[in-house]
Design an enzyme around this catalytic site. Structure first.
Site, mmCIF file in Angstrom:
data_model
loop_
_atom_site.group_PDB
_atom_site.id
_atom_site.type_symbol
_atom_site.label_atom_id
_atom_site.label_comp_id
_atom_site.label_asym_id
_atom_site.label_seq_id
_atom_site.Cartn_x
_atom_site.Cartn_y
_atom_site.Cartn_z
ATOM 1 N N LYS A 1 0.848 -1.187 0.000
ATOM 2 C CA LYS A 1 0.000 0.000 0.000
ATOM 3 C C LYS A 1 0.886 1.239 0.000
ATOM 4 O O LYS A 1 1.743 1.407 0.878
ATOM 5 C CB LYS A 1 -0.918 0.010 1.216
ATOM 6 C CG LYS A 1 -1.726 1.303 1.326
ATOM 7 C CD LYS A 1 -2.778 1.240 2.411
ATOM 8 C CE LYS A 1 -3.929 0.373 1.952
ATOM 9 N NZ LYS A 1 -5.035 0.409 2.911
ATOM 10 N N ASP B 1 -13.420 0.959 9.847
ATOM 11 C CA ASP B 1 -13.815 0.897 8.435
ATOM 12 C C ASP B 1 -14.049 -0.563 8.045
ATOM 13 O O ASP B 1 -13.535 -1.042 7.030
ATOM 14 C CB ASP B 1 -12.747 1.539 7.549
ATOM 15 C CG ASP B 1 -13.292 1.873 6.156
ATOM 16 O OD1 ASP B 1 -14.527 1.846 5.993
ATOM 17 O OD2 ASP B 1 -12.487 2.143 5.253
#
Length: 966
Positions: A683, A796
């Site tokens: 990422k 999330d």
């Protein structure tokens, strides 16, 4: 005239044929139910012969009793209430839905109405016309909104009233209830009651059971409650009650169960010394002080006592539990002294002995050596001493022995091999001595052995790796001697080994490299010799400490990383290649090697000329390629959290458009394939362009960040890197520069759950596969909430953040990132709006101070995705509606919840899917207090396990289940 009268009566009286038709209509409404209860409901039979139906002397229906029959559907109250002699209607503990209509008011003869434990929706209508009701149970039935408390005034015959576990609108304690003088049972637990318990409760003199737990009650327990002399159960736990136990409380001598735990009560327990009928007393997590009344020792019915986390002093009554079939005691986290009562397992029924974190002295009484019912023995952090009775080591049902931080001495006896249920053996910080018996390897359920800081000696049992479940083995700070068994390599589940500060000798076994799960290895401060086995390079370690031994030779290059550097200190014979700050590896053939070295230097000088020319050419090309690369060519700093098989250059070179595979809440994700074929996911955190605050909006969150090089950020990443769970994605390293940050994760080949449910990559998934994904993901979240040193709130949770490995096992990914970034900014991360539309808990509308219950809500949405196959937001739900609203509306519709289940799930498994949907509905309760914890969610999901356990098979049709076994 008489015949005319009979004719008129006949015209206005219900006929048996009318009642037959009403019941057949009821059957048709519930025809989707998976039950055989309606097999007798046919037109050929009399209604009085229908299963669950009772008639009066005139042959008219008097009762309908169909509890716990797996009924699914909508009750036609308008027709049911046409049964004009109906006195009892019991549909409790089914899966009925829809709304409770005003037609119910026509059931004026009803005396018993039980609709509890169902999935109704909407508000409860006016009930004032049901004046004959003596029994009303709407507990856990799904009703919400404003309850018609005013209508209860007319129900003066009520004796049983149960309205709890429903998300009603908040209201003070309803004064109307205080007028129901016949009440003997009042259950209002978890029904949004606020304010104080009114003194008028004294009017309910017939009360035998009063349950007001899980509300928002405050103030003191009213003095008037002592007038309820018939009370046998009083439960007010998990409120905000304050003050002391009322004077005169001891007059409630009929009290059997009293639970006031999880409040803010204070004072002493002296008023309870007269309650000699008590069987269960729970007062944990309050602020009580003073001594435990000695009279408790004379209570002949007392079987459950839980007083943990208070400020109690003095001793526990020595006769406690010696009369009845005593079950458990938990008085942990107080300031109690004295000795352990000897007779609590006198009748052989005790399961839990929990006395941890007090000041108990003396020894463990011999009487517990034969307590075969005992499952948990935890007396850690006291001042206990003496020899542990030998029989305790072999108790057959004991799952945990925790004697940590006392002064116990003596040895572990050989009969520990008979402890077949023992999973955790914690003996650290004591004076235990002698050899560890070889029979410990027969205790086949052992998962964790912690023996640190004792005086154990002798060899480590050679066959300890017969313990196939063993995950952690801590033997540090003892006097173990001899060599480390080579058989250690067969401990396939070991993730943590600590043999530091012993007298171990010989070489490090090469078999260490065969431990696939090993994460931490500490064998420092021993007498180990020889070279470091190259096989250690195969491990994925976050900690490696070999310091202070007699090791020699070179450190394998793959272990020569900054994270492990201190772990080689104190070994004068070790050398590290190409390290100016450490002893360098030199050959013994000095002169000839010196000549070779001079030749090499000349060769290198010649090569440098070529390299400089090549470098100039590459710089020009790199400037051109940088126009397309998302990374700037800066110096990089890599922090590893496991043993790595790659360099930062391999990672940074692979961050280019053709390797892009997705976008997360804080950056882009790239797939990196190393030279050895290993696949990683990287990422690239979106960079901060200056030290000034800048906002980035993504589909997942509004994230505010500064430069990622802050110490807070590094500390937070280090915390996340310590997370170790099979259902949480692995973080291998972070790579940082002045303007970028990379996180390197394991690569999950089957993508995300979102992809497999909703995109062009979707596949057909059988229910067992969906269920396994739900349980695995729940366990990952449970670990984050309950298994870490401090809770990690994901914030999330969504199906795109649940990744699937090659065997379709789930991993929670992208957790805590908004928290990490905000921590770097120095602010309060709970005040940042994070999450994804459709998954965000409703409390975001009025507070940003969210907690684990927000994750529970989001996970409930994921469960709904798994059951329904729908996205959280779809056009068919309607404007400003999401899947939670849609499921709720379906509960009120004629279609019924059974139609909500994904059509690709087989008919015989829809009931199992429906059970999980029930859990999802609880998870998405609007009030966070009404949602279960993730620990409870896991428990509920495990209880909803499909009838058949199956293996997962992938074929052209998708993911299915095969090889069924009962």
């Amino acid at each position: 005239m008489f015949l005319l009268f009979l004719l008129i009566v006949g015209l206005f009286s219900p006929s048996k044929s009318d009642e037959l038709q009403i019941l057949l209509d009821l059957k048709s409404q519930l025809e989707k139910s998976n039950t055989s209860v309606f097999s007798s409901w046919t037109s050929r039979n009399s209604v009085c012969n229908f299963t669950g139906v009772v008639c009066n002397s005139n042959g008219l229906v008097k009762e309908i009793n169909l509890p716990q029959q797996q009924l699914v559907g909508v009750l036609p109250f308008h027709s049911i209430c046409g049964l004009q002699s109906l006195e009892r209607m019991d549909f409790g503990k089914n899966s009925l839905h829809g709304i409770l209509t005003d037609d119910l008011k026509n059931c004026t003869r009803l005396q018993v109405l039980d609709l509890g434990c169902n999935f109704f929706s909407g508000e409860v209508p006016e009930l004032s016309l049901l004046r004959n009701l003596s029994f009303l149970n709407l507990n856990n039935s799904g009703f919400s909104g404003k309850f018609p408390w005013k209508s209860l005034e007319n129900l003066t015959k009520l004796g049983f009233l149960s309205l709890g576990d429903n998300p009603f609108d908040s209201s003070p304690f309803p004064e109307e209830i205080l007028k129901l003088h016949r009440l003997f049972w009042l259950y209002l637990t978890n029904s949004s009651i606020t304010g104080k318990i009114p003194g008028g409760i004294e009017n309910l003199t017939q009360l035998e059971n009063l349950e007001l737990s899980d509300n928002q009650l405050s103030g003191e327990i009213p003095l008037e409650i002592v007038k309820l002399k018939k009370l046998w159960q009083l439960e007010v736990y998990n409120n905000s009650l304050t003050g002391k136990i009322p004077v005169g409380f001891g007059n409630l001598t009929s009290l059997v169960n009293f639970d006031a735990s999880q409040n803010r009560l204070e004072g002493d327990l002296s008023e309870l010394r007269f309650l000699n009928n008590l069987a269960s007393l729970h007062l944990f997590e309050n602020q009580f002080s003073g001594e435990i009344p000695q009279e408790f020792g004379d209570f002949k019915n007392l079987v459950k006592l839980s007083l943990y986390t208070n400020k109690l002093t003095g001793s526990v009554p020595q006769k406690i539990g010696s009369w009845a079939d005593f079950n458990y005691i938990d008085v942990s986290e107080n300031f109690l002294t004295g000795q352990i009562p000897p007779d609590m397992c006198k009748n052989g029924k005790m399961t839990d002995l929990l006395l941890l974190q007090n000041k108990f002295t003396g020894n463990i009484p011999d009487s517990y050596s034969n307590c075969k019912s005992l499952t948990r023995l935890r007396v850690n952090n006291n001042s206990l001493s003496g020899v542990v009775p030998s029989g305790i080591w072999s108790l057959p049902n004991l799952s945990i022995i925790d004697l940590t931080t006392n002064q116990f001495e003596g040895s572990v006896t050989v009969d520990i091999g008979n402890a077949k249920s023992l999973a955790q053996l914690f003996l650290s910080d004591n004076l235990f001595s002698g050899e560890l018996p070889y029979t410990i390897s027969h205790a086949s359920s052992l998962v964790s052995i912690q023996l640190s800081s004792n005086r154990f000696s002798g060899p480590i049992p050679s066959d300890i790796c017969r313990l196939k479940k063993l995950n952690s083995l801590n033997l540090n700070e003892n006097m173990f001697s001899g060599s480390i068994p080579d058989s250690i390599g067969s401990c396939v589940s070991l993730s943590n080994i600590n043999f530091a500060q012993n007298l171990l000798s010989g070489e490090i076994p090469d078999s260490f490299g065969s431990l696939p799960s090993l994460n931490s290895l500490n064998i420092s401060t021993n007498r180990l010799s020889g070279e470091i086995p190259v096989s250690l390079s195969h491990l994925k370690l976050s900690l490696l400490d070999l310091s202070n031994n007699y090791l020699v030779g070179p450190v394998p290059d793959s272990l020569n990383i900054p994270a492990f550097r201190d772990g080689f200190a104190g070994n004068p014979g070790l050398c590290i290649r190409n390290d100016e700050n450490s002893q360098r590896c030199l050959s013994s053939s000095g002169k000839s090697h010196h000549i070779v070295r001079k030749f090499l230097w000349c060769f290198v000088a010649a090569i440098l000329v070529l390299l400089i020319s090549l470098a100039y050419y590459l710089i020009v090309k790199l400037k051109q390629s940088n126009l397309e690369s998302p990374l700037k060519q800066n110096s990089w700093r890599m922090k590893s959290f496991r043993v790595l098989s790659f360099t930062e250059r391999e990672i940074t070179d692979a961050i280019k458009p053709e390797n892009f595979i997705g976008r997360g809440g804080s950056g882009n994700v790239y797939k990196v394939v190393l030279a050895n074929g290993k696949e990683l996911a990287v990422k690239h955190i979106w960079p901060s362009k200056s030290t000034d605050q800048k906002s980035y909006r993504s589909s997942s969150a509004m994230i505010t960040s500064r430069t990622f090089r802050s110490r807070e950020y590094e500390a937070e990443v280090a915390t996340l890197s310590a997370v170790r769970h099979v259902n949480v994605v692995k973080l291998y390293s972070s790579i940082t520069s002045e303007d970028s940050n990379l996180l390197v994760y394991e690569y999950l080949p089957n993508g995300s759950l979102w992809d497999r449910l909703h995109t062009c990559h979707k596949i057909k998934m059988g229910w067992e596969v969906r269920y396994a994904i739900a349980v695995g993901a729940a366990k990952g979240l449970e670990y984050l909430h309950h298994g870490c040193d401090r809770p990690v709130v994901h914030r999330d949770v969504k199906s795109s953040n649940i990744l699937l490995d090659e065997e379709w096992k789930p991993r929670i990914a992208d957790f805590g990132l908004a928290k990490i970034v905000q921590a770097a900014d120095g602010g309060d991360w709970t005040h940042v709006i994070a999450g994804t539309h459709g998954y965000i808990a409703p409390e975001y509308g009025y507070t940003y101070k969210v907690n684990e219950k927000s994750d529970v809500y989001s996970f409930g949405v994921v469960l709904m995705e798994l059951v329904t196959g729908n996205k959280p937001i779809e056009a068919k739900f309607g404007e400003n509606k999401d899947i939670v609203n849609w499921v709720s509306s379906k509960m009120r519709s004629e279609e019924g919840l059974v139609d909500v289940v994904d059509s690709t799930i087989s008919e015989d498994q829809k009931a199992d899917a429906f059970n999980v949907l029930r859990i999802a509905i609880r998870c998405t309760a609007r009030n966070p207090a009404h949602r279960p914890s993730m620990r409870m969610v896991v428990q509920m999901l495990e209880e909803a396990e499909p009838c058949l356990l199956t293996n997962i098979v992938v074929d052209k049709e998708g993911v299915r289940s095969a090889n069924s076994k009962a």
